[in-house]
Design an enzyme around this catalytic site. Structure first.
Site, PDB file in Angstrom:
ATOM      1  N   GLU A 105       0.865  -1.270   0.207  1.00 42.17           N
ATOM      2  CA  GLU A 105       0.131   0.153   0.050  1.00 42.17           C
ATOM      3  C   GLU A 105       1.013   1.239   0.055  1.00 42.17           C
ATOM      4  O   GLU A 105       0.477   2.127  -0.803  1.00 42.17           O
ATOM      5  CB  GLU A 105      -0.878   0.083   0.972  1.00 42.17           C
ATOM      6  CG  GLU A 105      -1.935  -1.203   1.263  1.00 42.17           C
ATOM      7  CD  GLU A 105      -2.998  -0.909   0.442  1.00 42.17           C
ATOM      8  OE1 GLU A 105      -3.098   0.181  -0.434  1.00 42.17           O
ATOM      9  OE2 GLU A 105      -4.064  -1.704   0.216  1.00 42.17           O
ATOM     10  N   ARG A 131       0.770   3.869  -3.075  1.00 40.59           N
ATOM     11  CA  ARG A 131      -0.037   4.974  -2.809  1.00 40.59           C
ATOM     12  C   ARG A 131       0.964   6.306  -2.512  1.00 40.59           C
ATOM     13  O   ARG A 131       0.960   7.173  -3.297  1.00 40.59           O
ATOM     14  CB  ARG A 131      -0.918   4.927  -1.671  1.00 40.59           C
ATOM     15  CG  ARG A 131      -2.065   4.140  -1.709  1.00 40.59           C
ATOM     16  CD  ARG A 131      -3.200   3.955  -0.573  1.00 40.59           C
ATOM     17  NE  ARG A 131      -3.993   2.991  -0.547  1.00 40.59           N
ATOM     18  CZ  ARG A 131      -5.110   2.728  -0.150  1.00 40.59           C
ATOM     19  NH1 ARG A 131      -5.691   3.947   0.091  1.00 40.59           N
ATOM     20  NH2 ARG A 131      -5.657   1.679   0.058  1.00 40.59           N
ATOM     21  N   ASP A 190      -4.884 -10.170  -8.173  1.00 43.39           N
ATOM     22  CA  ASP A 190      -4.815  -8.966  -9.252  1.00 43.39           C
ATOM     23  C   ASP A 190      -3.704  -8.128 -10.011  1.00 43.39           C
ATOM     24  O   ASP A 190      -3.074  -8.267 -11.037  1.00 43.39           O
ATOM     25  CB  ASP A 190      -5.937  -7.896  -8.920  1.00 43.39           C
ATOM     26  CG  ASP A 190      -5.801  -7.265  -7.683  1.00 43.39           C
ATOM     27  OD1 ASP A 190      -4.565  -7.681  -7.068  1.00 43.39           O
ATOM     28  OD2 ASP A 190      -6.682  -6.648  -6.924  1.00 43.39           O
ATOM     29  N   GLU A 233     -12.190   0.179  -9.945  1.00 44.70           N
ATOM     30  CA  GLU A 233     -11.862  -0.626 -10.956  1.00 44.70           C
ATOM     31  C   GLU A 233     -12.911  -0.624 -12.212  1.00 44.70           C
ATOM     32  O   GLU A 233     -12.404  -0.987 -13.311  1.00 44.70           O
ATOM     33  CB  GLU A 233     -11.825  -2.346 -10.450  1.00 44.70           C
ATOM     34  CG  GLU A 233     -10.636  -2.314  -9.410  1.00 44.70           C
ATOM     35  CD  GLU A 233     -10.753  -1.775  -7.981  1.00 44.70           C
ATOM     36  OE1 GLU A 233     -11.957  -1.539  -7.828  1.00 44.70           O
ATOM     37  OE2 GLU A 233      -9.655  -1.871  -7.343  1.00 44.70           O
ATOM     38  N   THR A 249      -0.944   0.888 -10.363  1.00 44.44           N
ATOM     39  CA  THR A 249      -2.254   0.342  -9.737  1.00 44.44           C
ATOM     40  C   THR A 249      -2.925   1.101  -8.776  1.00 44.44           C
ATOM     41  O   THR A 249      -4.209   1.053  -8.677  1.00 44.44           O
ATOM     42  CB  THR A 249      -2.089  -1.110  -9.253  1.00 44.44           C
ATOM     43  OG1 THR A 249      -2.988  -1.684  -9.019  1.00 44.44           O
ATOM     44  CG2 THR A 249      -1.461  -0.926  -7.742  1.00 44.44           C
TER      45      THR A 249
HETATM   46  C1  DMJ Z   1      -6.458   0.422  -4.818  1.00 43.66           C
HETATM   47  O1  DMJ Z   1      -6.007   0.753  -3.604  1.00 43.66           O
HETATM   48  C2  DMJ Z   1      -5.576  -0.255  -5.961  1.00 43.66           C
HETATM   49  O2  DMJ Z   1      -6.416  -0.085  -7.297  1.00 43.66           O
HETATM   50  C3  DMJ Z   1      -5.161  -1.671  -5.745  1.00 43.66           C
HETATM   51  O3  DMJ Z   1      -4.511  -1.988  -6.644  1.00 43.66           O
HETATM   52  C4  DMJ Z   1      -6.555  -2.587  -5.331  1.00 43.66           C
HETATM   53  N1  DMJ Z   1      -7.583  -1.663  -5.207  1.00 43.66           N
HETATM   54  C5  DMJ Z   1      -7.591  -0.617  -4.423  1.00 43.66           C
HETATM   55  C6  DMJ Z   1      -9.001   0.156  -4.935  1.00 43.66           C
HETATM   56  O4  DMJ Z   1     -10.090  -0.707  -4.921  1.00 43.66           O
END
Ligand code: DMJ
Length: 658
Positions: free
Chosen positions: A283, A287, A416, A550, A636
């Protein structure tokens, strides 16, 4: 020896019985005493007097230094023996030494002798006292010295650490050519209707940011109903301003520069990673590092690059495992890492350790330090060598043994973004990292074969492999895959471009159905394809919507690749539903049941709502020249990072990768 306590009594008796004061001891019987009796009495008296004298001389001086004197017997004898100058009386022996060999006891001797003895005893006492005091002073001095030394050592260590930190903070990162940054000032969609929609999304961003700014500034997230800060264990319950870092690039892209400057100022002054907090490596990477790097590339402000490099260093200890597969969590201060308690057999999670590549390649590029690139390359090479059941990557891998945990496979939660990053590693390398592309293609083949199915009514869905069978359930998280298939279509083997674009469209359609089949027109967390149930959540705990991006992400990619207006239409439906059902006076909140017309709020404004959901919506209503996909790769968390053109030459030119 008499007890000192008895001394006064004895003295009084002595005085009473002295011959010069013939006070009768037995007043009533004086006349009756005979001579022999008198003699015996006299004998007893004289013996008693001798005893009392002895007592007076041998008793220690109790008037002074009582505490000290009580221990005198212990120290005096050795001291006298060792300390007294030899041959003081010319014979090498002390005149006062008793037959027992030393000591201060006097056996017989006159007044003068006793006086001398007392003097000597007093002298000895003084010597001992002086010695004692000196020793005490010395001990104090030593203690003081060692305290000072310790203090000095601590100070030196502190200075060293501070200097190191300063050096690192002020470390001139190498000047590397910034990739050609295309499309960061534009994005006007041209037609008024789309422009209006774009403006509406911007207004939603202002509402989300403004309330966070007002009620939760510096906290990780906002509780929009309680109007206060919110944090979770992924940030180690510390206040790292996650929303600020996550939202920066969205503010910039939308042209909200005052807000951007505000965020930048907070980061400059307050963002400190030397905190005793156990954070999620994944995370924090997607982020914070992703957010800071994107803010740097967009704005050119050095502070973001510096902060990203500082934070990256703090994540490195998480790789200290027997296999080099990082722990899920690391303490930013101590560097101690561990895994989630809920993960199968102490495993690390595929989607977590497999979602570092993009950011780490950029870190090596910007810092000139190959370590980041090496770490992620090692992970990939290790995975490449491993056996894969049915060609699928299980979600769990033990970082101690290097063995898979449970054989669960998912393109949604826990799996994912690992697949996403294989594709994006290839894209960010300007399509030179063919090893990553090959791994992506092989994985897609296995996923299509084992996980992708069509429902009874023809909805394409991606299920999950669990306990030896396919679970016919798809998560909201899995919906990102529509965009991934479209993005990866170009470059897929055997001219399958059309096939993957089509697959992306089918996933987009299914995910849209999951929204459309609810009361709120917002998608549930997970939905089933069992019997008569299709694209609908059945369990209560899967009916929530927490502002996730998503589905909208897939609409945007599909829009970019097809320009089919339905994607803008679907995106607009979602934006309106969010504005209608998730907007509250204090921001935006998740809802607990998308099938209820008056759902309860969860009272959390997720940072990814500002980083991703609103950004993808804004881009959906912007022209394609805003962040064109030939030049930018989105991490992501939707943070755009530039393609490193001719990455192999660039990386080896600027970084010693050997
Ligand atoms: C986000 O923090 C990112 O997209 C992560 O890869 C998984 N999903 C959350 C939001 O749903």
């Amino acid at each position: 020896m008499s007890s000192p306590a008895l001394l006064p009594v004895s003295s009084r008796r002595l005085a009473a019985l002295s011959p010069s004061s013939p006070v009768s001891f037995y007043p009533h019987h004086r006349a009756t005493l005979r001579l022999s009796e008198k003699f015996i009495l006299l004998l007893i008296l004289s013996a008693f007097i001798t005893l009392c004298f002895g007592a007076i001389f041998f008793l220690p001086d109790s008037s002074k230094h009582r505490r000290f004197d009580l221990g005198l017997q212990d120290v005096l004898i050795p001291h006298v023996e060792q300390g007294r100058p030899a041959g003081r009386d010319g014979n090498g022996r002390d005149g006062n030494a008793g037959p027992q060999g030393g000591g201060v006891m006097v056996h017989g001797g006159g007044e003068e002798h006793q006086h001398r003895h007392r003097e000597e005893e007093e002298q000895l006492r003084k010597m001992i006292r002086a010695d004692h005091e000196r020793a005490l002073e010395e001990a104090k001095e030593k203690l003081k010295k060692s305290k000072d030394q310790i203090r000095a050592e601590i100070q030196t260590e502190k200075n060293r650490v501070a200097q190191d930190m300063k050096k690192r903070e002020g470390k001139q990162l190498p000047h590397v050519p910034i990739p050609k940054l295309v499309g960061i000032n534009n994005g006007d969609p041209g037609d008024p209707d789309t422009r209006q929609k774009q403006e509406k999304i911007k207004e939603m961003m202002k509402h989300a940011w403004g309330n966070y700014r007002q009620y939760a500034w510096g906290h990780n997230e906002l509780k929009p109903l309680s109007r206060k800060g919110h944090t979770t264990n992924i940030f180690g319950n510390s206040q790292l301003g996650a929303t600020i870092v996550d939202a920066l690039d969205t503010l910039y892209i939308m042209g909200l520069f005052d807000e951007f400057r505000d965020g930048k100022e907070w980061i400059e002054k307050n963002l400190d990673f030397s905190v005793n907090a156990e954070v999620s490596v994944f995370e924090v990477n997607i982020r914070f590092i992703g957010g800071l790097l994107a803010a740097y590339y967009l704005s050119g402000e050095e502070v973001f690059k510096q902060k990203a490099a500082q934070l990256a260093e703090k994540l490195l200890p998480s790789f200290n495992t027997p296999t080099g597969i990082p722990w899920a969590m690391v303490n930013l201060k101590s560097g101690v890492g561990r895994n989630w308690g809920w993960a199968s057999a102490g495993s690390s999670i595929l989607s977590e350790f497999g979602t570092l590549h993009l950011e780490f390649v950029h870190l090596s590029y910007l810092t000139g330090d190959p370590i980041y690139y090496k770490k992620v390359l090692h992970i990939r090479q290790l995975l490449q060598k491993m056996d894969r059941p049915n060609g699928l990557y299980p979600n769990y891998l033990n970082p101690r043994t290097g063995r898979w945990g449970q054989h669960h496979t998912s393109v949604g939660g826990l799996g994912d973004s690992f697949y996403e990053y294989l594709l994006k590693a290839w894209l960010v390398s300007d399509k030179t990292d063919t090893e990553a592309r090959k791994m992506y293609d092989d994985a897609m083949q296995a996923i299509e074969k084992h996980l992708i199915r069509k429902s009874n009514t023809g909805l394409t869905f991606i299920g999950e492999w669990k306990n030896g069978h396919l679970e016919r359930k798809m998560g909201h998280l899995t919906c990102f895959a529509g965009g991934m298939f479209a993005l990866g279509a170009d470059g897929s083997p055997d001219d399958k471009e059309g096939h993957y674009l089509q697959l992306g469209a089918e996933i987009a359609h299914t995910c849209h159905q999951s929204y459309d089949r609810t009361v709120l027109k917002l998608g549930p967390e997970a939905f089933k394809f069992d019997g008569g149930t299709e694209a609908v959540a059945l369990r209560q705990n899967e009916k929530y919507y927490i502002l996730r991006p998503e589905v909208i992400e897939t609409y945007w990619y599909m829009w970019r690749f097809t320009h089919d207006p339905k994607y803008r239409q679907w995106g607009w439906e979602a934006a309106q539903a969010i504005d209608k059902y998730c907007r509250v006076i204090g921001g935006f909140s998740g809802v607990k049941d998308v099938y209820s017309s008056s759902p309860a709020y969860d009272d959390v404004q997720q940072s990814f709502f500002l980083a991703e959901t609103l950004k993808y919506l804004y881009l959906l209503f912007s022209s394609d020249d805003l962040l064109p996909l030939d030049y930018w790769v989105f991490n992501t968390e939707a943070h755009p990072l530039p393609v490193l053109r001719s990455m192999n030459t660039t990386l080896s030119g600027n970084v010693a990768f050997q």
